[in-house]
Write an enzyme that holds these catalytic residues in place. Structure first.
Site, PDB file in Angstrom:
ATOM      1  N   ASP A   1       0.851  -1.182   0.000  1.00 34.62           N
ATOM      2  CA  ASP A   1       0.000   0.000   0.000  1.00 34.62           C
ATOM      3  C   ASP A   1       0.894   1.242   0.000  1.00 34.62           C
ATOM      4  O   ASP A   1       2.105   1.163  -0.215  1.00 34.62           O
ATOM      5  CB  ASP A   1      -0.958  -0.037   1.192  1.00 34.62           C
ATOM      6  CG  ASP A   1      -2.312   0.588   0.882  1.00 34.62           C
ATOM      7  OD1 ASP A   1      -2.324   1.715   0.367  1.00 34.62           O
ATOM      8  OD2 ASP A   1      -3.343  -0.035   1.172  1.00 34.62           O
TER       9      ASP A   1
ATOM     10  N   GLU B   1     -11.954   6.468  -9.181  1.00 30.03           N
ATOM     11  CA  GLU B   1     -13.306   6.853  -9.640  1.00 30.03           C
ATOM     12  C   GLU B   1     -13.302   8.121 -10.519  1.00 30.03           C
ATOM     13  O   GLU B   1     -14.153   8.177 -11.421  1.00 30.03           O
ATOM     14  CB  GLU B   1     -14.228   7.076  -8.421  1.00 30.03           C
ATOM     15  CG  GLU B   1     -14.504   5.821  -7.625  1.00 30.03           C
ATOM     16  CD  GLU B   1     -13.335   5.431  -6.715  1.00 30.03           C
ATOM     17  OE1 GLU B   1     -13.200   4.251  -6.392  1.00 30.03           O
ATOM     18  OE2 GLU B   1     -12.545   6.320  -6.361  1.00 30.03           O
TER      19      GLU B   1
ATOM     20  N   GLU C   1     -11.729   9.483  -6.786  1.00 25.59           N
ATOM     21  CA  GLU C   1     -12.442   9.584  -5.519  1.00 25.59           C
ATOM     22  C   GLU C   1     -13.019  10.975  -5.287  1.00 25.59           C
ATOM     23  O   GLU C   1     -14.143  11.122  -4.826  1.00 25.59           O
ATOM     24  CB  GLU C   1     -11.530   9.197  -4.360  1.00 25.59           C
ATOM     25  CG  GLU C   1     -12.260   9.214  -3.028  1.00 25.59           C
ATOM     26  CD  GLU C   1     -11.514   8.509  -1.923  1.00 25.59           C
ATOM     27  OE1 GLU C   1     -10.940   9.215  -1.081  1.00 25.59           O
ATOM     28  OE2 GLU C   1     -11.504   7.270  -1.902  1.00 25.59           O
TER      29      GLU C   1
ATOM     30  N   ASP D   1      -5.671   2.635  -7.257  1.00 23.07           N
ATOM     31  CA  ASP D   1      -6.653   2.938  -6.221  1.00 23.07           C
ATOM     32  C   ASP D   1      -7.215   4.348  -6.420  1.00 23.07           C
ATOM     33  O   ASP D   1      -6.588   5.196  -7.060  1.00 23.07           O
ATOM     34  CB  ASP D   1      -6.001   2.828  -4.846  1.00 23.07           C
ATOM     35  CG  ASP D   1      -7.020   2.660  -3.725  1.00 23.07           C
ATOM     36  OD1 ASP D   1      -8.193   2.370  -4.023  1.00 23.07           O
ATOM     37  OD2 ASP D   1      -6.643   2.814  -2.557  1.00 23.07           O
TER      38      ASP D   1
ATOM     39  N   ASP E   1     -14.404  -0.628  -0.158  1.00 26.52           N
ATOM     40  CA  ASP E   1     -14.092  -0.640   1.277  1.00 26.52           C
ATOM     41  C   ASP E   1     -15.252  -1.195   2.101  1.00 26.52           C
ATOM     42  O   ASP E   1     -15.888  -0.498   2.900  1.00 26.52           O
ATOM     43  CB  ASP E   1     -13.741   0.781   1.734  1.00 26.52           C
ATOM     44  CG  ASP E   1     -12.485   1.298   1.068  1.00 26.52           C
ATOM     45  OD1 ASP E   1     -11.682   0.474   0.582  1.00 26.52           O
ATOM     46  OD2 ASP E   1     -12.290   2.524   1.026  1.00 26.52           O
TER      47      ASP E   1
ATOM     48  N   ARG F   1     -10.099  -0.052  -8.792  1.00 26.90           N
ATOM     49  CA  ARG F   1     -11.290   0.157  -7.973  1.00 26.90           C
ATOM     50  C   ARG F   1     -12.446   0.763  -8.753  1.00 26.90           C
ATOM     51  O   ARG F   1     -13.560   0.883  -8.240  1.00 26.90           O
ATOM     52  CB  ARG F   1     -10.946   1.043  -6.764  1.00 26.90           C
ATOM     53  CG  ARG F   1     -11.930   0.887  -5.617  1.00 26.90           C
ATOM     54  CD  ARG F   1     -11.514   1.638  -4.380  1.00 26.90           C
ATOM     55  NE  ARG F   1     -11.743   3.077  -4.474  1.00 26.90           N
ATOM     56  CZ  ARG F   1     -11.631   3.911  -3.447  1.00 26.90           C
ATOM     57  NH1 ARG F   1     -11.252   3.452  -2.269  1.00 26.90           N
ATOM     58  NH2 ARG F   1     -11.855   5.200  -3.599  1.00 26.90           N
TER      59      ARG F   1
ATOM     60  N   HIS G   1      -7.577  -8.482   2.769  1.00 28.98           N
ATOM     61  CA  HIS G   1      -7.040  -7.116   2.831  1.00 28.98           C
ATOM     62  C   HIS G   1      -7.880  -6.321   3.819  1.00 28.98           C
ATOM     63  O   HIS G   1      -9.104  -6.461   3.851  1.00 28.98           O
ATOM     64  CB  HIS G   1      -7.094  -6.452   1.456  1.00 28.98           C
ATOM     65  CG  HIS G   1      -6.595  -5.037   1.442  1.00 28.98           C
ATOM     66  ND1 HIS G   1      -5.267  -4.718   1.634  1.00 28.98           N
ATOM     67  CD2 HIS G   1      -7.241  -3.862   1.272  1.00 28.98           C
ATOM     68  CE1 HIS G   1      -5.123  -3.399   1.569  1.00 28.98           C
ATOM     69  NE2 HIS G   1      -6.314  -2.854   1.348  1.00 28.98           N
TER      70      HIS G   1
END
Length: 796
Positions: free
Chosen positions: A290, A406, A408, A403, A471, A454, A530
């Site tokens: 990560d 989108e 985010e 990650d 998540d 994601r 995870h």
């Protein structure tokens, strides 16, 4: 279109019905084109194009407008098909060897049918409102609707108005209306799919007003949709993935166990974790780093995208040492470059960031800091980003984790090279995956990339995108939504949807939940525990009991590697999802249309995960098309009934179809140690199955496009029962660049009630071992795959 072009002019009459189109839209004439037809109406034109006999595309172009852009989803080119027009005074019907399109002139309306059966029709068709452009259809009152991407709403999504705006939902459980993958797709229990081929944000209204209306709503863009049909559910998904692209085969190691958490802070911690797996002999194939690989702190460092040497002083050496142990390293990346990161000035200088209205890098605050966003739609930004990935690949990094894609946080007044934030928001993750996929194809053409993302869009599967469900909360409610999400996404082309095994969000230490989630993980696409680090996600850091049970599950996952790898091949060839809803088996069973608690893993496993605490018994429906065997006890269960099954702590209820061949591997600690020439093949004999045939695909597990390059073997396994004899045949198809092999196969035949009278292998007497207790017959077989092998067993 292989007939002469034509123009038909017709008079109009004023007839209205409740199902009719926009009453202001008047038919003028229709004209044939090379692949379809143009329908001219009073306020614009319809372009209708046949891709195949099972796929038709319709685009409305309002008067005064041009066709807007190209598709981000479609890659299929229209094929040459025969279209037969039948014209009367009030309708023009266009027949293919499958789909039929009827243009009703008065009142104007478009109808779609398949082999004479009604599929769907436009209602008001295209309408432009003050804020949204819409396309409206009629629904039948009994249709069950699926689609819209990843949601937790129950399998039947009819009655919902679904926002199309990729967005994370932190800590969701049994219900989530808006998640990371919002796809403009509707699939109906009446066996058709509608794909709205337009990228900008909007809504998908699945009859929320209960007036039998399907409505697609968008802020802008193309007025284009495709209707996809087929005789079976598998045909529909195959046709859709022909249209939007098939998923490349994953590397074989991607089917193994991942070590992952948020996150490993240092090189020492990373290597010590893998040592722990080795100490406990828990198989493992990959470890995911990560965001601590590029910074010591969570906040303020995103965008560094270079190794943080204070914590990882010998990063390359670590990667090499882990590789020597059969463990791949995957690194996280995000599309955000913080103003406090090491690369901010470089990103500004190289002009790789999205802009504000006056041309400056657009900056804004979110959880991780003050940031800019990489504009992957700029060619130089795409190259800049790819160079970072290329550098990581040259260090030995085997997979990429994308990650927050989108993205985010994506302000609506941010401007990309190709449009506004709202116009590209839902395709950002899709094109980010494309960037990586195409980079590998250019610079590492023989390597299969692993791309964990994601967020994505229709057709993202063709870029090798592996989605996960975000998540999810570390609770039983979080687990309960996972089968539905994975089944729905597989139906929409993204067959590798999976979850953070054990759950991600919250410091919930519940070993029963953890073990049940990992047991479910055996029979879903990617095996990747995870979580946030307050409670360990890795089994080697859990209680002794949890570790022992998790280890059993992981070892079974590895034993199933040949079966699972064949699912990867099937998905690549025909788009078939790895997880499949039970109504695929029984299309006439209405009760199954909203059922996700039990599902099929591939063709032959029936899986019923335990989704509640302290569950002592579980109700399982067994599809009527087969008899079934308990995978662990061999108890036979007749299909077509619901049975209360007793549970145990070691496994979840799992059953095998009568007549199935299940090929399994010998135990291994890493897929690097997989031996495709030493296998167990289990045949589930049942007198109800007279003939059976299955295939097992194999290649080196790493070469890109191995099948197309003729670097493969395809094993055919057949069984035939005739009177007192059971005959098993092995046959291999070998690619021209793949060597035949000598295989040692332990043929294990279940449900043999009596000791066999005689066994012959290729006509010669052979020995077998039959157990009176288990009713299992084992026969060792040495098979040179350049020849066929026949095992003939006299049962009585």
């Amino acid at each position: 279109m292989n007939h002469s072009k034509f123009v038909i002019l017709l008079y109009l009459v004023l007839i209205k019905t409740s199902l009719a189109q926009n009453e202001d839209r008047k038919f003028e004439h229709v004209k044939g084109t090379d692949q379809g037809l143009e329908v001219f109406v009073s306020d614009g034109k319809y372009d209708i194009q046949f891709y195949t006999n099972h796929i038709v595309e319709t685009t409305f172009i309002p008067k005064g407008e041009a066709v807007k852009g190209t598709s981000h989803a479609v890659i299929l080119r229209p094929q040459e098909i025969n279209i037969v027009p039948v014209i009367t005074n009030n309708e023009s019907v266009f027949y293919t060897n499958g789909l039929e399109v009827k243009i009703q002139h008065q009142p104007f309306q478009i109808f779609y049918s398949y082999k004479g059966n009604s599929v769907i029709s436009e209602k008001a068709g295209y309408i432009k409102n003050d804020s949204l452009e819409t396309i409206q259809f009629n629904l039948k009152k009994d249709e069950v609707l699926y689609g819209g991407g990843a949601r937790a709403l129950g399998m039947n999504r009819r009655g919902n108005r679904l926002q199309l705006y990729n967005k994370a939902d932190y800590g969701y459980e049994i219900q989530s209306e808006l998640m990371n993958f919002t796809l403009p797709i509707v699939m109906s229990s009446n066996k058709y799919m509608v794909h709205f081929d337009n990228a900008p944000i909007g809504f998908l209204d699945l009859d929320s007003k209960k007036d039998n209306t399907l409505n697609y709503e968008t802020v802008s863009g193309r007025k284009t949709y495709q209707i996809i049909v087929g005789d079976t559910w598998y045909d529909i998904i195959n046709n859709y993935t022909k249209l939007t692209g098939k998923q490349p085969m994953l590397p074989r190691w991607a089917l193994g166990n991942f070590s992952s958490r948020f996150g490993y802070h240092s090189q020492q911690e990373t290597e010590a974790t893998i040592s722990k797996f080795k100490d406990h002999s828990v198989p493992v194939d990959a470890i995911i780093l990560d965001l601590y690989w590029f910074g010591k702190e969570i906040q303020g460092t995103m965008g560094n995208l270079e190794v943080f040497r204070d914590s990882f002083p010998d990063f390359e050496g670590m990667v090499s040492r882990l590789k020597g142990q059969g463990v791949k390293v995957i690194t996280i990346t995000e599309p955000f470059v913080l103003t406090t990161s090491k690369r901010w000035e470089e990103a500004v200088k190289e002009d790789v960031l999205a802009k504000d209205s006056i041309g400056n890098p657009y900056t804004y605050d979110f959880y991780f800091g003050n940031t800019g966003l990489i504009d992957i739609y700029k060619p130089k930004a795409e190259q800049w980003f790819w160079n970072i990935y290329k550098g990581l690949a040259n260090m030995g990094i085997a997979g990429i984790w994308g990650d927050l894609g989108e993205p985010e946080v994506h302000p609506e007044n941010l401007i990309h090279e190709t449009g506004t934030a709202d116009e590209v928001h839902n395709i950002y993750g899709h094109d980010w995956a494309r960037l990586i996929h195409e980079g590998y194809a250019r610079d590492f053409p023989n390597k299969r990339p692993f791309i964990l993302m994601r967020a994505g869009y229709s057709g993202s599967q063709r870029y090798g995108l592996v989605p996960w469900s975000g998540d999810v909360n570390r609770t039983w409610g979080g687990l309960q939504s996972q089968p539905e999400i994975a089944l729905q996404m597989g139906m929409q082309g993204l067959g590798y949807m999976h979850s953070d095994l054990g759950g991600f969000a919250g410091a919930n230490l519940d070993d029963e939940l953890y073990v049940r989630w990992l047991q479910y993980g055996v029979f879903q696409p990617i095996y990747r525990p995870h979580a946030q680090e307050e409670v360990p996600s890795e089994p080697v850091f859990r209680s002794h009991k949890a570790l022992a049970l998790a280890k059993e599950a992981i070892e079974l996952r590895y034993k199933l590697l040949p079966y699972n790898y064949n699912l990867v091949y099937q998905n690549n060839q025909k788009g078939i999802p790895l997880m499949r809803p039970l109504f695929f088996e029984e299309s006439d069973n209405i009760a199954l249309y909203d059922y996700a608690e039990t599902y099929l893993w591939g063709q032959d496993f029936l899986v019923s995960p335990i989704l509640e605490a302290n569950r002592q018994e579980q109700l399982v429906y067994f599809p009527k098309v087969s008899n079934w065997f308990d995978f662990y006890t061999d108890k036979k269960i007749k299909g077509g009934q619901t049975v209360s099954v007793k549970t145990n702590k070691h496994s979840i209820p799992t059953f095998v179809r009568a007549g199935a061949f299940i090929t399994m591997a010998k135990p291994m600690q890493s897929t690097e140690l997989y031996d495709a020439n030493s296998l167990e093949t289990h045949y589930y004999h049942d007198t109800s199955v007279k003939r059976s045939k299955r295939y097992i695909y194999n290649d080196d597990g790493k070469t890109a496009n191995a099948f197309e390059k003729e670097c493969y073997e395809l094993l055919e396994l057949k069984a035939e029962q005739k009177k007192a004899y059971l005959k098993i045949e092995f046959k291999a198809e070998t690619g021209t660049k793949y060597e035949t092999s000598i295989k040692q196969i332990e043929l294990i035949i279940h449900n043999i009630e009596e000791a066999p009278k005689r066994i012959k292998v290729n006509g010669k007497k052979a020995l077998g071992n039959w157990s009176v207790d288990t009713k299992i017959l084992s026969i060792p077989v040495i098979w040179n795959t350049s020849e066929e092998k026949e095992i003939k067993i006299k049962l009585k």
